[in-house]
Design a protein around this motif. Structure first.
Motif, mmCIF file in Angstrom:
data_model
loop_
_atom_site.group_PDB
_atom_site.id
_atom_site.type_symbol
_atom_site.label_atom_id
_atom_site.label_comp_id
_atom_site.label_asym_id
_atom_site.label_seq_id
_atom_site.Cartn_x
_atom_site.Cartn_y
_atom_site.Cartn_z
ATOM 1 N N PRO A 329 -9.210 5.669 16.869
ATOM 2 C CA PRO A 329 -9.657 6.292 15.434
ATOM 3 C C PRO A 329 -8.557 6.168 14.602
ATOM 4 C CG PRO A 329 -8.898 7.580 17.412
ATOM 5 C CD PRO A 329 -9.035 6.341 17.992
ATOM 6 N N ILE A 330 -8.796 6.494 13.327
ATOM 7 C CA ILE A 330 -7.862 6.157 12.270
ATOM 8 C C ILE A 330 -7.243 7.559 11.764
ATOM 9 C CG2 ILE A 330 -7.545 5.101 10.085
ATOM 10 C CD1 ILE A 330 -9.733 3.155 10.728
ATOM 11 N N ASN A 331 -5.922 7.807 11.844
ATOM 12 C CA ASN A 331 -5.417 8.483 10.835
ATOM 13 C C ASN A 331 -5.100 7.863 9.354
ATOM 14 O OD1 ASN A 331 -3.189 10.171 9.595
ATOM 15 N ND2 ASN A 331 -2.478 10.708 11.562
ATOM 16 N N TRP A 332 -5.898 8.748 8.503
ATOM 17 C CA TRP A 332 -5.875 8.070 7.262
ATOM 18 C C TRP A 332 -4.627 8.361 6.459
ATOM 19 C CZ3 TRP A 332 -8.846 4.087 6.618
ATOM 20 C CH2 TRP A 332 -9.939 3.881 7.311
ATOM 21 N N GLY A 333 -3.747 9.252 7.078
ATOM 22 C CA GLY A 333 -2.489 9.606 6.343
ATOM 23 C C GLY A 333 -1.667 8.517 5.959
ATOM 24 N N ILE A 334 -0.504 8.803 5.003
ATOM 25 C CA ILE A 334 0.671 7.880 4.886
ATOM 26 C C ILE A 334 1.575 8.587 5.843
ATOM 27 C CG2 ILE A 334 2.198 6.879 3.095
ATOM 28 C CD1 ILE A 334 0.032 8.012 1.141
ATOM 29 N N ASN A 335 1.397 7.998 7.249
ATOM 30 C CA ASN A 335 1.977 8.740 8.278
ATOM 31 C C ASN A 335 3.014 7.789 9.068
ATOM 32 O OD1 ASN A 335 -0.368 7.482 9.153
ATOM 33 N ND2 ASN A 335 0.155 8.481 11.076
ATOM 34 N N THR A 336 3.146 6.451 8.714
ATOM 35 C CA THR A 336 3.970 5.679 9.584
ATOM 36 C C THR A 336 5.129 5.143 8.428
ATOM 37 O OG1 THR A 336 2.678 3.859 9.063
ATOM 38 C CG2 THR A 336 2.260 5.311 10.902
ATOM 39 N N ASP A 337 6.135 4.483 9.052
ATOM 40 C CA ASP A 337 7.252 3.828 8.140
ATOM 41 C C ASP A 337 6.488 2.726 7.452
ATOM 42 O OD1 ASP A 337 9.027 5.468 9.025
ATOM 43 O OD2 ASP A 337 9.901 3.894 10.789
ATOM 44 N N ASP A 338 5.637 1.862 7.900
ATOM 45 C CA ASP A 338 4.765 0.954 7.158
ATOM 46 C C ASP A 338 3.974 1.321 6.340
ATOM 47 O OD1 ASP A 338 6.025 -1.121 8.912
ATOM 48 O OD2 ASP A 338 4.176 -1.427 10.182
ATOM 49 N N LYS A 339 3.255 2.268 6.324
ATOM 50 C CA LYS A 339 2.649 3.192 5.252
ATOM 51 C C LYS A 339 3.241 3.530 4.202
ATOM 52 C CE LYS A 339 -1.148 4.659 8.472
ATOM 53 N NZ LYS A 339 -1.925 5.276 9.024
ATOM 54 N N ARG A 340 4.327 4.111 4.595
ATOM 55 C CA ARG A 340 5.311 4.946 3.655
ATOM 56 C C ARG A 340 5.831 3.861 2.778
ATOM 57 N NH1 ARG A 340 5.870 8.913 7.241
ATOM 58 N NH2 ARG A 340 7.342 7.711 8.726
ATOM 59 N N ALA A 341 6.365 2.703 3.228
ATOM 60 C CA ALA A 341 7.102 1.584 2.610
ATOM 61 C C ALA A 341 6.137 0.894 1.438
ATOM 62 C CB ALA A 341 7.334 0.792 3.670
ATOM 63 N N PHE A 342 4.870 0.798 2.022
ATOM 64 C CA PHE A 342 4.044 0.236 1.186
ATOM 65 C C PHE A 342 3.557 0.842 -0.123
ATOM 66 C CE2 PHE A 342 -0.746 0.043 0.236
ATOM 67 C CZ PHE A 342 -0.740 -1.096 -0.571
ATOM 68 N N PHE A 343 3.200 2.372 0.034
ATOM 69 C CA PHE A 343 2.545 3.181 -0.911
ATOM 70 C C PHE A 343 4.111 3.336 -1.727
ATOM 71 C CE2 PHE A 343 -1.057 4.207 1.752
ATOM 72 C CZ PHE A 343 -2.003 4.022 0.578
ATOM 73 N N ALA A 344 5.126 3.384 -1.460
ATOM 74 C CA ALA A 344 6.280 3.624 -2.154
ATOM 75 C C ALA A 344 6.520 2.452 -3.064
ATOM 76 C CB ALA A 344 7.508 3.937 -1.539
ATOM 77 N N ARG A 345 6.255 1.199 -2.347
ATOM 78 C CA ARG A 345 6.535 0.066 -3.306
ATOM 79 C C ARG A 345 5.271 -0.007 -4.437
ATOM 80 N NH1 ARG A 345 10.672 -2.333 -5.410
ATOM 81 N NH2 ARG A 345 10.454 -4.725 -4.985
ATOM 82 N N VAL A 346 4.008 0.410 -4.044
ATOM 83 C CA VAL A 346 3.031 0.182 -5.110
ATOM 84 C C VAL A 346 3.170 1.189 -6.272
ATOM 85 C CG1 VAL A 346 0.589 0.606 -5.473
ATOM 86 C CG2 VAL A 346 1.414 -0.510 -3.431
ATOM 87 N N LYS A 347 3.860 2.446 -5.847
ATOM 88 C CA LYS A 347 4.205 3.212 -6.896
ATOM 89 C C LYS A 347 5.313 2.811 -7.791
ATOM 90 C CE LYS A 347 5.273 8.249 -7.493
ATOM 91 N NZ LYS A 347 4.183 8.576 -8.269
ATOM 92 N N GLU A 348 6.263 2.264 -7.310
ATOM 93 C CA GLU A 348 7.337 1.887 -8.109
ATOM 94 C C GLU A 348 6.940 0.381 -9.188
ATOM 95 O OE1 GLU A 348 11.120 2.170 -5.039
ATOM 96 O OE2 GLU A 348 10.266 0.336 -5.111
ATOM 97 N N LEU A 349 5.915 -0.306 -8.341
ATOM 98 C CA LEU A 349 5.407 -1.460 -9.234
ATOM 99 C C LEU A 349 4.424 -1.020 -10.257
ATOM 100 C CD1 LEU A 349 4.539 -3.831 -6.267
ATOM 101 C CD2 LEU A 349 6.109 -4.323 -8.205
ATOM 102 N N SER A 350 3.707 -0.156 -10.155
ATOM 103 C CA SER A 350 2.741 0.419 -10.803
ATOM 104 C C SER A 350 3.381 1.340 -11.987
ATOM 105 C CB SER A 350 1.549 1.404 -10.315
ATOM 106 O OG SER A 350 2.376 2.550 -9.607
ATOM 107 N N GLU A 351 4.477 1.970 -12.038
ATOM 108 C CA GLU A 351 5.119 2.720 -12.848
ATOM 109 C C GLU A 351 6.333 1.597 -13.397
ATOM 110 O OE1 GLU A 351 6.614 6.098 -10.723
ATOM 111 O OE2 GLU A 351 4.498 7.026 -10.791
ATOM 112 N N GLY A 352 6.372 0.460 -13.232
ATOM 113 C CA GLY A 352 7.419 -0.481 -13.873
ATOM 114 C C GLY A 352 8.706 0.002 -13.451
ATOM 115 N N LEU A 353 9.044 0.502 -12.357
ATOM 116 C CA LEU A 353 10.356 0.808 -11.730
ATOM 117 C C LEU A 353 10.748 -0.267 -10.756
ATOM 118 C CD1 LEU A 353 9.845 4.642 -11.194
ATOM 119 C CD2 LEU A 353 10.703 3.502 -13.374
ATOM 120 N N ALA A 354 9.819 -1.050 -10.361
ATOM 121 C CA ALA A 354 10.304 -2.229 -9.166
ATOM 122 C C ALA A 354 11.285 -3.287 -9.651
ATOM 123 C CB ALA A 354 9.033 -2.726 -8.684
#
Length: 355
Positions: A329-354
């Motif tokens: 079964p899947i925990n759809w949260g942003i609840n692991t180091d891998d998930k947190r790193a991915f979503f943080a990077r997408v946010k930086e890229l999408s906001e032009g901060l990366a």
């Protein structure tokens, strides 16, 4: 009524008439028109085989619950969008969970009956997913066919019927935030869902849909070859969808450079919708103007650290801390180091901060 509209113009994806990630760039490469995405292939999963269904039970209840799975996924879509994610891939025949290495032939996870008619329960869940994505301003990449489950069709005529029925269903609902991945990872060969024959299925869907849907089909990873497979599908897709699957960043760069240099790819956007948890690969893709797809097998298995490990260990203990987005079964949260790193990077890229 649909509120999110997807379009394609000059190799750029547009949402509600505007190029995605307007004004954002990364290391000199514009990100406008890209579509960062995540493989959420099991969002409408179920298993109609009572002998294997218990494998997917939630540790807190001891039972599998398809409606809970979809509801928890839908609840996370606004959170994903707030981090800059624009698309999710959802499958009508799901994808490989860790246990399926052993029991895959018996799992009955398909939105189609053997004759190509539709299973209402799957499409009711798909309606919830697409509606929630529409409300969040997101796109759903709907995958029609997946390895192993396509065998449940009686014949090619039933496959064509399934494609017709699914496409007509999408059109009847009036969705504008949907694009298609016809077959997950077409293999080299002459079959209807292989490199030599998938153009027939794509043309069939196009005849049904008209210009109303953007259509692609994902291709098998190519880490050990220096050229793309032959096939007529390049001429009939709207966008190309290479998979990476655990290539190290330097290898992924080489694969993409080979892909982008092929004249059959010229003039069409490249959207990877399955690679790995490597944030460095997201950076490589952004540098080359390619949309990238996060793939997190989960439970400590699969696409990590340069190797695949399909041994499932301590499943109950890992649900909260190592659950990815594919092993059930899947925990759809942003609840692991891998998930947190991915979503943080997408946010930086999408906001032009990366950087």
């Amino acid at each position: 009524m649909a509120t999110t509209t997807l379009a394609l113009e000059n190799k750029k994806f547009l949402i509600n008439g505007q190029p995605t990630y307007q004004g954002a760039s990364f290391r000199g490469q514009s990100l406008e028109g890209l579509m960062f995405n995540s493989r959420m292939i099991q969002a409408i999963f179920d298993d109609h085989n009572p002998e294997t269904r218990a494998k997917w039970a939630y540790p807190d209840t001891g039972v599998w619950d398809a409606e809970r799975n979809t509801a928890e996924f839908c609840a996370m879509l606004p959170v994903y969008r707030a981090h800059g994610l624009l698309a999710v891939t959802v499958g009508l025949q799901g994808g490989g969970s860790v246990y399926t290495k052993e029991i895959f032939p018996n799992v009955d996870n398909t939105a189609f009956n053997a004759d190509g008619t539709l299973r209402p329960d799957y499409f009711a869940r798909l309606e919830k997913v697409i509606g929630a994505a529409d409300a969040a301003g997101m796109v759903v990449i709907v995958n029609y066919f997946y390895f192993g489950q396509e065998k449940r069709f009686t014949d090619e005529a039933a496959m064509f019927a399934g494609a017709t029925n699914a496409t007509e269903w999408l059109l009847a609902k009036g969705y504008k935030n949907v694009m298609l991945d016809v077959k997950n990872e077409i293999q080299i060969g002459d079959g209807l869902l292989a490199t030599g024959g998938v153009h027939r299925m794509i043309n069939h869907i196009r005849d049904v849909s008209g210009p109303g849907l953007l259509i692609g089909t994902s291709t098998f990873p190519m880490p050990d070859i220096n050229h793309l497979p032959e096939g007529k599908f390049y001429d009939v897709v709207d966008f190309l969808m290479p998979h990476g699957n655990n290539s190290e960043p330097d290898a992924w760069r080489r694969e993409l450079e080979i892909f982008l240099a092929d004249p059959r790819v010229a003039g069409k956007p490249v959207l990877c919708n399955e690679d790995s948890t490597y944030v460095a690969n997201l950076d490589v893709s952004a540098e080359l103007g390619v949309s990238w797809g996060y793939y997190d097998q989960g439970y400590g298995c699969g696409m990590r650290h340069g190797k695949q490990d399909w041994q499932l260990k301590d499943r109950e203990a890992r649900f909260e801390d190592l659950s990815g987005y594919q092993t059930l079964p899947i925990n759809w949260g942003i609840n692991t180091d891998d998930k947190r790193a991915f979503f943080a990077r997408v946010k930086e890229l999408s906001e032009g901060l990366a950087r």
